[in-house]
Enzyme design. Structure first.
Site, PDB file in Angstrom:
ATOM      1  CB  VAL A  34      -7.564 -65.243 -45.933  1.00  0.00           C
ATOM      2  CG1 VAL A  34      -6.942 -65.633 -44.387  1.00  0.00           C
ATOM      3  CG2 VAL A  34      -8.874 -64.586 -45.776  1.00  0.00           C
ATOM      4  CB  SER A  45     -22.502 -68.469 -40.499  1.00  0.00           C
ATOM      5  OG  SER A  45     -23.698 -67.638 -40.019  1.00  0.00           O
ATOM      6  CE1 TYR A  69     -20.468 -63.433 -42.646  1.00  0.00           C
ATOM      7  CE2 TYR A  69     -22.514 -64.347 -41.959  1.00  0.00           C
ATOM      8  CZ  TYR A  69     -21.226 -64.209 -41.756  1.00  0.00           C
ATOM      9  OH  TYR A  69     -20.891 -64.626 -40.816  1.00  0.00           O
ATOM     10  CB  SER A 114     -19.396 -66.216 -48.433  1.00  0.00           C
ATOM     11  OG  SER A 114     -19.940 -65.888 -47.399  1.00  0.00           O
ATOM     12  CE  LYS A 115     -19.039 -67.064 -42.604  1.00  0.00           C
ATOM     13  NZ  LYS A 115     -17.646 -67.094 -42.013  1.00  0.00           N
ATOM     14  CB  ILE A 131     -20.784 -65.231 -31.384  1.00  0.00           C
ATOM     15  CG1 ILE A 131     -21.106 -66.554 -32.035  1.00  0.00           C
ATOM     16  CG2 ILE A 131     -19.732 -65.297 -30.430  1.00  0.00           C
ATOM     17  CD1 ILE A 131     -21.720 -67.699 -31.000  1.00  0.00           C
TER      18      ILE A 131
HETATM   19  N1  LIG Z   1     -20.134 -62.812 -34.783  1.00  0.00           N
HETATM   20  C1  LIG Z   1     -21.052 -63.693 -35.169  1.00  0.00           C
HETATM   21  O1  LIG Z   1     -22.267 -63.489 -34.852  1.00  0.00           O
HETATM   22  C2  LIG Z   1     -20.909 -64.448 -36.128  1.00  0.00           C
HETATM   23  C3  LIG Z   1     -21.876 -65.466 -36.523  1.00  0.00           C
HETATM   24  C4  LIG Z   1     -21.623 -66.567 -37.550  1.00  0.00           C
HETATM   25  C5  LIG Z   1     -20.256 -66.717 -38.211  1.00  0.00           C
HETATM   26  N2  LIG Z   1     -19.700 -65.768 -37.759  1.00  0.00           N
HETATM   27  C6  LIG Z   1     -18.301 -65.825 -38.548  1.00  0.00           C
HETATM   28  O2  LIG Z   1     -17.314 -66.058 -37.351  1.00  0.00           O
HETATM   29  C7  LIG Z   1     -15.883 -65.573 -37.816  1.00  0.00           C
HETATM   30  C8  LIG Z   1     -15.114 -64.947 -36.950  1.00  0.00           C
HETATM   31  O3  LIG Z   1     -15.969 -63.646 -37.039  1.00  0.00           O
HETATM   32  P1  LIG Z   1     -15.966 -62.742 -35.552  1.00  0.00           P
HETATM   33  O4  LIG Z   1     -17.489 -62.620 -35.159  1.00  0.00           O
HETATM   34  O5  LIG Z   1     -15.063 -63.071 -34.722  1.00  0.00           O
HETATM   35  O6  LIG Z   1     -15.764 -61.254 -36.233  1.00  0.00           O
HETATM   36  P2  LIG Z   1     -14.377 -60.167 -36.101  1.00  0.00           P
HETATM   37  O7  LIG Z   1     -14.631 -59.003 -36.894  1.00  0.00           O
HETATM   38  O8  LIG Z   1     -14.276 -60.033 -34.516  1.00  0.00           O
HETATM   39  O9  LIG Z   1     -13.145 -60.857 -36.380  1.00  0.00           O
HETATM   40  C9  LIG Z   1     -12.795 -61.095 -37.930  1.00  0.00           C
HETATM   41  C10 LIG Z   1     -11.588 -61.049 -38.074  1.00  0.00           C
HETATM   42  O10 LIG Z   1     -11.176 -61.332 -39.456  1.00  0.00           O
HETATM   43  C11 LIG Z   1     -10.269 -60.502 -39.858  1.00  0.00           C
HETATM   44  N3  LIG Z   1     -10.437 -60.475 -41.448  1.00  0.00           N
HETATM   45  C12 LIG Z   1     -11.246 -60.173 -42.090  1.00  0.00           C
HETATM   46  N4  LIG Z   1     -11.077 -60.098 -43.410  1.00  0.00           N
HETATM   47  C13 LIG Z   1      -9.811 -60.554 -43.449  1.00  0.00           C
HETATM   48  C14 LIG Z   1      -9.141 -61.027 -44.807  1.00  0.00           C
HETATM   49  N5  LIG Z   1      -9.225 -60.702 -45.826  1.00  0.00           N
HETATM   50  N6  LIG Z   1      -7.736 -61.766 -44.274  1.00  0.00           N
HETATM   51  C15 LIG Z   1      -7.222 -61.762 -43.139  1.00  0.00           C
HETATM   52  N7  LIG Z   1      -7.880 -61.571 -41.877  1.00  0.00           N
HETATM   53  C16 LIG Z   1      -9.072 -61.062 -42.133  1.00  0.00           C
HETATM   54  C17 LIG Z   1     -10.695 -59.231 -39.475  1.00  0.00           C
HETATM   55  O11 LIG Z   1      -9.372 -58.458 -39.383  1.00  0.00           O
HETATM   56  C18 LIG Z   1     -10.785 -59.741 -37.734  1.00  0.00           C
HETATM   57  O12 LIG Z   1      -9.791 -59.691 -37.166  1.00  0.00           O
HETATM   58  C19 LIG Z   1     -16.155 -65.352 -39.240  1.00  0.00           C
HETATM   59  O13 LIG Z   1     -16.008 -65.793 -40.515  1.00  0.00           O
HETATM   60  C20 LIG Z   1     -17.727 -64.976 -39.400  1.00  0.00           C
HETATM   61  O14 LIG Z   1     -18.314 -64.660 -40.599  1.00  0.00           O
HETATM   62  C21 LIG Z   1     -19.540 -64.846 -36.953  1.00  0.00           C
END
Ligand SMILES: NC(=O)c1ccc[n+]([C@@H]2O[C@H](COP(=O)([O-])OP(=O)(O)OC[C@H]3O[C@@H](n4cnc5c(N)ncnc54)[C@H](O)[C@@H]3O)[C@@H](O)[C@H]2O)c1
Length: 244
Positions: A59, A137, A150, A153-154, A182
């Site tokens: 992305v 986030s 991080y 960015s968020k 999560i």
């Molecule tokens: N898990 C948490 O506690 C949490 C909390 C707050 C926010 N988030 C946000 O939620 C979103 C989903 O995260 P998640 O927890 O499912 O993590 P995850 O690591 O399970 O999934 C993230 C996905 O994004 C893909 N990705 C990473 N960089 C990429 C790129 N440059 N281009 C395309 N795809 C890319 C990865 O390959 C992966 O499949 C993210 O934006 C994360 O920052 C997660």
């Protein structure tokens, strides 16, 4: 009849975690999907289960995104919605975070969603009504140790979403989800450490970590007419964490 019957939706980060769970749930609700992820094999696996198109795509790469969104729009016959879930996390004290890691987090977490929306905008405008859902986030609204890059960015994603709500209405609605902790690949380092897990559970009012289904329900709300009078909003899905 599903709640997303015939809605044509692009989901990033669909190889894993929230993006994958949202893809499977949206498929079950009748959506037609184009799924993007840097992990081409992983996104192909989700796509096979969601009867969707899969695109291996970084992305952060604007040219690649433009090409993939054009192909996705062609294949879906248009785009009614976007869910930006792709993201990366590098936890380091601010004075140890490298410039390369800072650049990459901003490029993927903030500029990535911009690239997707920028490329999808003509298609979203052509749709009868359209939705943008950005996964920000709780880190975007509260400081936590080791998350300076991080969190920046968020916080950017959150404010950008609010501005999109203002600029793109009334035809397009844009909303942000603010997940707490999560259980996904991203938080495995924490959830699999009993001590850290207990501390994270104890810190929140609802005394548990979040599940991807908690995020799915919020994404569904923002992608349907259930949220018809809501734009530029930021919904914490964090068990009661960010307001403390
Ligand atoms: N898990 C948490 O506690 C949490 C909390 C707050 C926010 N988030 C946000 O939620 C979103 C989903 O995260 P998640 O927890 O499912 O993590 P995850 O690591 O399970 O999934 C993230 C996905 O994004 C893909 N990705 C990473 N960089 C990429 C790129 N440059 N281009 C395309 N795809 C890319 C990865 O390959 C992966 O499949 C993210 O934006 C994360 O920052 C997660």
């Amino acid at each position: 009849m599903g709640r997303l019957s015939d809605r044509r939706i692009v989901i990033t980060g669909a190889a894993s975690g929230m993006g994958r769970a949202i893809a499977l749930a949206f498929h079950a609700e009748g959506a037609k999907l184009a799924l993007l992820d840097r992990n081409a094999d992983g996104v192909a696996l989700t796509a096979a289960q969601a009867d969707a198109d899969a695109f291996g795509c970084d992305v952060a790469n604007r040219a690649e995104v433009a090409d993939v969104i054009a192909r996705a729009a062609q294949s879906l016959g248009g785009i009614d919605g976007v869910v930006n879930a792709a993201g990366i996390l590098d936890i380091k004290p601010a004075d140890e975070l490298t410039p390369e890691s800072w650049d990459r987090m901003i490029a993927v977490n903030l500029t990535g969603p911009f690239n997707i929306v920028h490329a999808a905008l003509p298609h979203l405008r052509a749709a009868e009504w359209a939705t943008i859902v950005n996964i920000s986030s709780v880190s975007g609204v509260m400081p936590m140790a080791g998350t300076s890059g991080y969190s920046a960015s968020k916080a950017g994603v959150l404010m950008w979403t609010r501005c999109l709500g203002m600029d793109l209405g009334p035809h397009i609605r844009a909303n942000a989800i603010l997940p707490g902790v999560i259980e996904t690949e991203m938080t495995r380092y924490l959830s699999e450490n009993p001590e850290h897990r207990a501390a994270a559970e104890e810190r929140v009012a609802l005394k548990r970590l979040g599940d991807t289904q908690d995020i799915v329900r919020a994404a569904l709300f923002f992608s349907t007419e259930d949220s018809a009078f809501t734009t530029g909003a930021a919904l914490p899905v964090d068990g009661g964490f960010s307001w403390r």
